[in-house]
Design a protein around this motif. Structure first.
Motif, PDB file in Angstrom:
ATOM      1  N   THR A  79     -37.583   9.517  42.190  1.00  0.00           N
ATOM      2  CA  THR A  79     -37.563  11.563  41.238  1.00  0.00           C
ATOM      3  C   THR A  79     -37.777  12.134  43.533  1.00  0.00           C
ATOM      4  O   THR A  79     -36.704  13.246  43.171  1.00  0.00           O
ATOM      5  N   TYR A  80     -37.571  12.011  44.103  1.00  0.00           N
ATOM      6  CA  TYR A  80     -37.488  12.903  45.707  1.00  0.00           C
ATOM      7  C   TYR A  80     -36.409  11.908  46.682  1.00  0.00           C
ATOM      8  O   TYR A  80     -37.810  10.771  46.704  1.00  0.00           O
ATOM      9  N   GLU A  81     -35.724  12.297  46.759  1.00  0.00           N
ATOM     10  CA  GLU A  81     -34.753  11.242  48.280  1.00  0.00           C
ATOM     11  C   GLU A  81     -35.253  10.976  49.529  1.00  0.00           C
ATOM     12  O   GLU A  81     -35.249   9.981  49.565  1.00  0.00           O
ATOM     13  N   ALA A 129     -47.193  10.077  43.287  1.00  0.00           N
ATOM     14  CA  ALA A 129     -48.287   9.975  44.525  1.00  0.00           C
ATOM     15  C   ALA A 129     -49.378   9.577  43.491  1.00  0.00           C
ATOM     16  O   ALA A 129     -49.417   9.494  41.855  1.00  0.00           O
ATOM     17  N   ASN A 130     -49.861   8.309  43.856  1.00  0.00           N
ATOM     18  CA  ASN A 130     -50.860   8.002  42.517  1.00  0.00           C
ATOM     19  C   ASN A 130     -52.416   7.900  44.001  1.00  0.00           C
ATOM     20  O   ASN A 130     -52.409   8.093  44.455  1.00  0.00           O
ATOM     21  N   LEU A 180     -40.548   6.023  52.642  1.00  0.00           N
ATOM     22  CA  LEU A 180     -42.187   5.237  52.637  1.00  0.00           C
ATOM     23  C   LEU A 180     -42.291   4.465  51.601  1.00  0.00           C
ATOM     24  O   LEU A 180     -40.983   4.624  50.456  1.00  0.00           O
ATOM     25  N   SER A 181     -42.328   3.782  51.880  1.00  0.00           N
ATOM     26  CA  SER A 181     -43.231   1.525  50.683  1.00  0.00           C
ATOM     27  C   SER A 181     -44.178   2.564  50.048  1.00  0.00           C
ATOM     28  O   SER A 181     -45.084   3.342  50.687  1.00  0.00           O
ATOM     29  N   ALA A 215     -48.025   6.955  48.113  1.00  0.00           N
ATOM     30  CA  ALA A 215     -47.221   7.337  48.257  1.00  0.00           C
ATOM     31  C   ALA A 215     -46.844   6.216  47.033  1.00  0.00           C
ATOM     32  O   ALA A 215     -46.740   5.572  46.422  1.00  0.00           O
ATOM     33  N   LYS A 216     -45.828   7.329  46.212  1.00  0.00           N
ATOM     34  CA  LYS A 216     -44.669   5.791  44.523  1.00  0.00           C
ATOM     35  C   LYS A 216     -43.680   6.761  44.642  1.00  0.00           C
ATOM     36  O   LYS A 216     -43.652   7.418  44.198  1.00  0.00           O
ATOM     37  N   PRO A 217     -42.816   6.148  45.177  1.00  0.00           N
ATOM     38  CA  PRO A 217     -41.402   6.318  45.865  1.00  0.00           C
ATOM     39  C   PRO A 217     -40.388   5.942  44.275  1.00  0.00           C
ATOM     40  O   PRO A 217     -40.174   4.763  44.104  1.00  0.00           O
TER      41      PRO A 217
END
Lengths: 283, 273
Positions: free
Chosen positions: A142-144, A181-182, A149-150, A137-139
Motif C-alpha cells: 500500500t505504501y512505498e 500494521a497488525n 521494513l519486513s 509492520a505489514k508491508p
C-alpha cells in the motif's frame, strides 16, 4: 364397489414407492429442521457483545454506517503499542464475562469496540488473549516507504521521523505519514488489521488547537490520552463490508487526504474524530 | 408403457379413417350418434364401471374424463397425422447408451482441459488486506451500481433530516424495484409488435432500459471512471431518459412512412376496385 375404487389416481406400486420417498424425505427434513432450531435456541450465545459507545474516525461519505474505532496509543521505548486494558470479570445477565475496559480521558474504552466484521472471532480480540500489543509492520504494497521494513517488524517512532514532509503523490504532502500494521497476533494467525498515522494535525486535535477547538470536550480529552507525539491508530476494518481501507491511497474525488475504502467508496476522515454507537457482536 | 400405446394405435383404425381426413373436420358435422365410437383400450372404464358412477364427485370426475376422452378421440379421427408404431426409444438401453456417450465426451473434455490448462491456485483469502481494485464480475455491475444510490436516499424532514433506511438497505431494495419492474413488463405489454416501429413507446422503454443497464454498470465502477462523480451520477439517470426520448421520436416519425409502405404493398396486391 369398494369404497376406494374410483380414487384417482389409482393406487399402484409405483405410486406407493413415490409416496414413500416423498414422505420419508419430508419427515427427515422436519426432523432435521427441528433439531437445528432447538440447537440454535438452546446453545449458549457468545458473550460480551451489546450496545457500545466508541470514539472513531468519522465517516464522511459512502455507504458505511459509522466510523472506525480509534485505538489508544502507547509508546514504549520508541516502539508503538496499542493500549489493551487489564482484564476484569463482570456479571452480565447472570453469567461471568471477561471484559477489558478502562477509562481513557473520560470515555470507557473497551475491547468491545473491535467486535464487528468478524474481528470478534479473532483470538486476539478475547480480553485475556495472550497477544502482543506491539504494532507490527505489514508491508502489503500500500505504501512505498514500508517496503524497507519486513513483515512483522515492530513499528518504531524512528520510522516516522519524516512525517512532516511525507507524501506519496496523492493529495497534499505533509499531512502525515501512514503505515499498515497488525495488532495482537495470536496463534490463530489472524491479527487485527490497523492503521497508524503520525501527523502534525493529531497533536493539534489532542490539544484542541485552531480549527479543532470545536471538537466535543470528551472526544478531545479522549484524544489527548489516546494519542501521543502525533501518533494515532484505528482499527482498519471498514464498517460497511469489512474491507481494509487506507489513508491517502486513492485520488478518488474527495478521498485524496482521507481514508478511502476501495470496495464501495466509503470515505473516513481521521482528523474529525467523533463519538458513535453500535451493537458489538458477541465473541 | 410403450406396449400400451400400440393397442391404442391399432384400435383407432376403423372404417371411418377411409374418408378424406382434414384437420378442420371437413365439411361434415361431428356425429354425436355414437357411430364414431372406437373400442376402448384398457385404460377406459368398462360400461359396467361407468354405470356405477352415477352420483356426486365420482360422476363429475367421470363426465370430465369421458368428455376429454371423447374429444381426444374425435380429434384423432379428424387428423391426418399418421400415428407411428414407435413413438420413442426405450430408456434402456437406447437412450442410456447415447447419454453415456455424451457424458463421457464432456467428462473427457473437462479432464483434458484440467490437464492442459492447470488451474491457478491463488493464496487463501486474507481478511487483513484488500486489493486496490476490487469489483464483482462484469455482468453483476448493474446490481453493484444499484448499491451506490446513496445520494437518492431521501433525507426525511419528518425524521429531522435523517434517512429512513440505511444506504445499504436502500440499495438492496433498489434491486427489488428493478427486478420487479422487469418482471411486470410482460404483464402490461404482451409484446405483439413484430418490429419496434409498431409500438414506439415500448420500444423506447426497452432502449431506455438497456441504456440504464449500461449507465448503472458504469456508475458501479465509478472509482476507475474518470468522470466527475456528481456528473456521472446525473448522467446515469438522465442519459437513459434522453436516449428513450430520442428513440421514441425517431420511431414515431418513422411510423408514417412504415404505414405508407404497408398500405402501398397491400393495395398493390389488391388494387382498389
Amino acid at each position: 364397489m369398494p369404497a376406494d375404487e374410483d380414487k384417482y389416481p389409482e393406487e399402484s406400486g409405483r405410486r406407493r414407492f413415490v409416496k414413500g420417498v416423498v414422505g420419508s424425505a419430508t419427515l427427515g427434513a422436519v426432523a432435521a429442521g427441528t433439531a437445528a432450531s432447538i440447537d440454535t435456541a438452546t446453545s449458549a450465545p457468545g458473550a460480551g457483545g451489546g450496545t457500545v459507545e466508541f470514539v472513531g474516525i468519522e465517516l464522511t461519505d459512502g455507504p458505511a454506517p459509522r466510523g472506525m474505532p480509534i485505538i489508544p496509543i502507547q509508546i514504549d521505548g520508541g516502539t508503538l503499542k496499542g493500549y489493551w486494558p487489564e482484564v476484569e470479570e463482570i456479571e452480565q445477565q447472570g453469567r461471568t464475562v471477561k471484559v477489558s475496559e478502562a477509562d481513557v480521558g473520560g470515555i470507557t474504552y473497551s475491547s468491545t469496540w473491535f467486535q464487528y466484521c468478524g474481528v470478534q472471532k479473532y483470538a486476539g480480540t478475547a480480553p485475556d488473549a495472550d497477544a502482543d500489543n506491539t504494532f507490527l509492520a505489514k508491508p502489503d504494497g500500500t505504501y512505498e516507504w514500508m517496503s524497507e521494513l519486513s513483515s512483522g517488524d515492530p513499528l518504531t517512532v524512528d520510522d516516522f521521523t519524516d512525517y512532516k514532509e511525507w507524501g506519496n503523490g496523492i493529495g497534499k504532502s505533509g499531512l502525515g505519514k501512514p503505515a499498515m500494521a497488525n495488532w495482537r497476533n495470536t496463534s490463530d494467525g489472524r491479527p487485527m488489521p490497523i492503521q497508524v498515522l503520525r501527523s502534525p494535525e493529531v497533536s493539534k486535535m489532542a490539544n484542541g488547537e485552531g480549527k479543532y477547538s470545536s471538537l466535543p470536550g470528551d472526544v478531545q480529552s479522549f484524544l489527548s490520552e489516546a494519542t501521543q507525539d502525533g501518533f494515532m491508530a484505528w482499527l482498519d476494518k471498514c464498517t460497511h463490508f469489512c474491507c481494509v481501507p487506507g489513508f491517502k491511497t486513492s485520488d478518488y474525488p474527495g478521498a485524496e487526504d482521507k481514508v478511502y475504502c476501495q470496495c464501495h467508496q466509503s470515505i473516513y476522515d481521521p482528523f474529525t474524530p467523533v463519538k458513535g454507537q453500535f451493537v458489538a457482536l458477541p465473541r | 408403457m410403450t406396449e400400451d400405446t400400440n393397442t391404442t394405435t391399432d384400435a383407432s383404425h376403423d372404417p371411418a379413417d377411409e374418408r378424406e381426413v382434414r384437420t378442420d373436420g371437413g365439411d361434415e358435422e361431428v356425429s354425436a350418434d355414437g357411430s364414431g365410437i372406437v373400442p376402448p383400450d384398457d385404460e377406459t372404464p368398462t360400461w359396467s364401471e361407468r354405470k356405477t358412477r352415477t352420483q356426486g364427485l365420482s360422476r363429475v370426475t367421470y363426465e370430465y374424463f369421458e368428455r376429454a376422452r371423447r374429444e381426444d378421440q374425435d380429434l384423432r379421427q379428424q387428423s391426418s397425422y399418421v400415428e407411428r408404431d414407435v413413438l420413442a426409444f426405450p430408456a434402456w438401453p437406447h437412450e442410456m447408451i447415447r447419454n453415456l456417450a455424451l457424458t463421457s465426451f464432456f467428462v473427457g473434455l473437462i479432464v483434458m482441459l484440467a490437464a492442459l490448462v492447470p488451474p491457478h491456485l491463488p493464496n487463501p483469502a486474507d481478511s487483513g488486506t484488500t486489493p486496490a481494485v476490487i469489483l464483482p464480475d462484469w455482468y453483476l455491475y448493474w446490481s453493484f451500481g444499484l448499491l451506490k444510490l446513496g445520494p437518492l436516499n431521501p433525507e426525511l424532514s419528518l425524521l429531522g433530516g435523517q434517512v429512513l433506511l440505511a444506504d445499504r438497505t436502500y440499495g438492496v431494495l433498489a434491486n427489488v424495484v428493478v427486478v420487479g419492474a422487469i418482471a411486470i413488463v410482460p404483464f402490461i405489454n404482451k409484446g405483439s409488435a413484430r418490429r419496434p416501429v409498431e409500438q414506439p413507446f415500448w420500444a423506447a422503454v426497452g432502449v431506455g432500459g438497456v441504456m440504464f443497464a449500461f449507465t448503472i454498470a458504469v456508475l458501479a465502477v465509478k472509482n476507475i471512471v474518470t468522470i466527475y462523480e456528481p456528473l456521472l451520477f446525473d448522467l446515469t439517470f438522465l442519459s437513459p431518459l434522453v436516449v428513450a426520448t430520442i428513440t421514441y421520436a425517431i420511431l414515431r416519425s418513422m411510423r408514417e412512412g412504415y404505414m405508407f409502405d404497408l398500405n402501398r404493398r397491400y393495395y398493390r396486391l389488391r388494387p382498389p376496385k
